[in-house]
Design a protein around this motif. Structure first.
Motif, PDB file in Angstrom:
ATOM      1  N   LYS A   1       0.825  -1.212   0.000  1.00 23.57           N
ATOM      2  CA  LYS A   1       0.000   0.000   0.000  1.00 23.57           C
ATOM      3  C   LYS A   1       0.863   1.267   0.000  1.00 23.57           C
ATOM      4  O   LYS A   1       0.510   2.269  -0.636  1.00 23.57           O
TER       5      LYS A   1
ATOM      6  N   SER B   1      -7.612  -5.599   6.626  1.00 22.73           N
ATOM      7  CA  SER B   1      -7.124  -4.851   5.459  1.00 22.73           C
ATOM      8  C   SER B   1      -6.747  -5.790   4.321  1.00 22.73           C
ATOM      9  O   SER B   1      -6.583  -5.352   3.185  1.00 22.73           O
TER      10      SER B   1
ATOM     11  N   ASP C   1      -4.867   2.134   6.102  1.00 22.85           N
ATOM     12  CA  ASP C   1      -4.762   3.145   5.050  1.00 22.85           C
ATOM     13  C   ASP C   1      -4.333   4.490   5.623  1.00 22.85           C
ATOM     14  O   ASP C   1      -3.547   5.222   5.006  1.00 22.85           O
TER      15      ASP C   1
END
Length: 238
Positions: A23, A202, A219
């Motif tokens: 991410k 996640s 996030d």
């Protein structure tokens, strides 16, 4: 702002740490390798289970183990430390006391972002481990921003825990179980949003129907990690 190295204490669990790393890469504006941030990742998978440590009041077994990681990253010269594990932030104050390096506060950053979107007196649902829920860290975080945390009932909490540990064990996951809980918290319990407050969650691929109602704490940690390290966060596509 110049680039600063980010230290990561991972392994809680390993798959979640891998997702965190991906991410960070995916959400950094970069036209070349050099535009990405420097990261030192410790995948310390043998750290004691955080929920067990909290519920059994054996916090020193975790703190003694994680202190070695913190000192190692400190010697490596990182400017900030990210810990992609919500439950571990129960020990945040004691971990921060171990070092002069800033440890990014995943829970506070998440609650702050939610408050910016939903404001005072918002009712916020949470999906997390028993350790995170019982520790009160998100309840304290929400209270600090004048918001109310809503905890799932016992049946839902058991389903959430089963899902989390199935992810850790690489077992089959029925995503519908989690999505139905989210829908109920939003449509029947009146929550403004639901925090995905476990990094294993996640790892799930949720549908477009429920994603708008979710705030993924990972996030938020990813974005702050990029920003604090001198990188540029990609803007969400409209």
């Amino acid at each position: 702002m110049g680039k600063k190295s980010l230290g990561v204490i991972g392994g809680m669990g390993p798959m979640a740490t891998s997702v965190f790393f991906e991410k960070v890469i995916e959400n950094t504006v970069a036209g070349a390798d050099q535009d990405h941030i420097n990261m030192i990742i410790l995948n310390h998978a043998t750290l004691p289970d955080r929920t067990s440590v909290i519920l059994n009041k054996e916090e020193n077994t975790f703190l003694d183990a994680v202190e070695e990681d913190i000192k190692l990253l400190e010697r490596a010269g990182v400017a900030n430390i990210a810990i992609p594990c919500n439950t571990s932030h129960y020990f945040y104050d004691k971990m921060q006391e171990m070092t002069g390096v800033n440890i990014i506060h995943m829970i506070d950053e998440t609650c702050k972002e939610i408050h910016q979107s939903y404001g005072d007196n918002s009712k916020i649902g949470i999906l997390a481990t028993n350790g995170t829920v019982s520790s009160g860290i998100y309840e304290k975080g929400c209270n600090a921003y004048n918001m109310q945390l809503y905890k799932p009932n016992k049946v839902y909490q058991e389903q959430i825990m089963n899902t989390i540990y199935n992810v850790k064990s690489d077992l089959d996951i029925d995503v519908n179980v989690i999505e139905n809980i989210i829908k109920d918290l939003i449509h029947n319990e009146g929550c403004s949003c639901v925090i995905l407050a476990c990094t294993e969650l996640s790892c799930l691929k949720l549908s477009d129907e429920v994603i708008p109602y979710c705030v993924d704490a990972m996030d938020v940690l990813v974005e702050r990690s990029i920003e604090y390290s001198g990188g540029v966060v990609k803007k969400a596509k409209s």
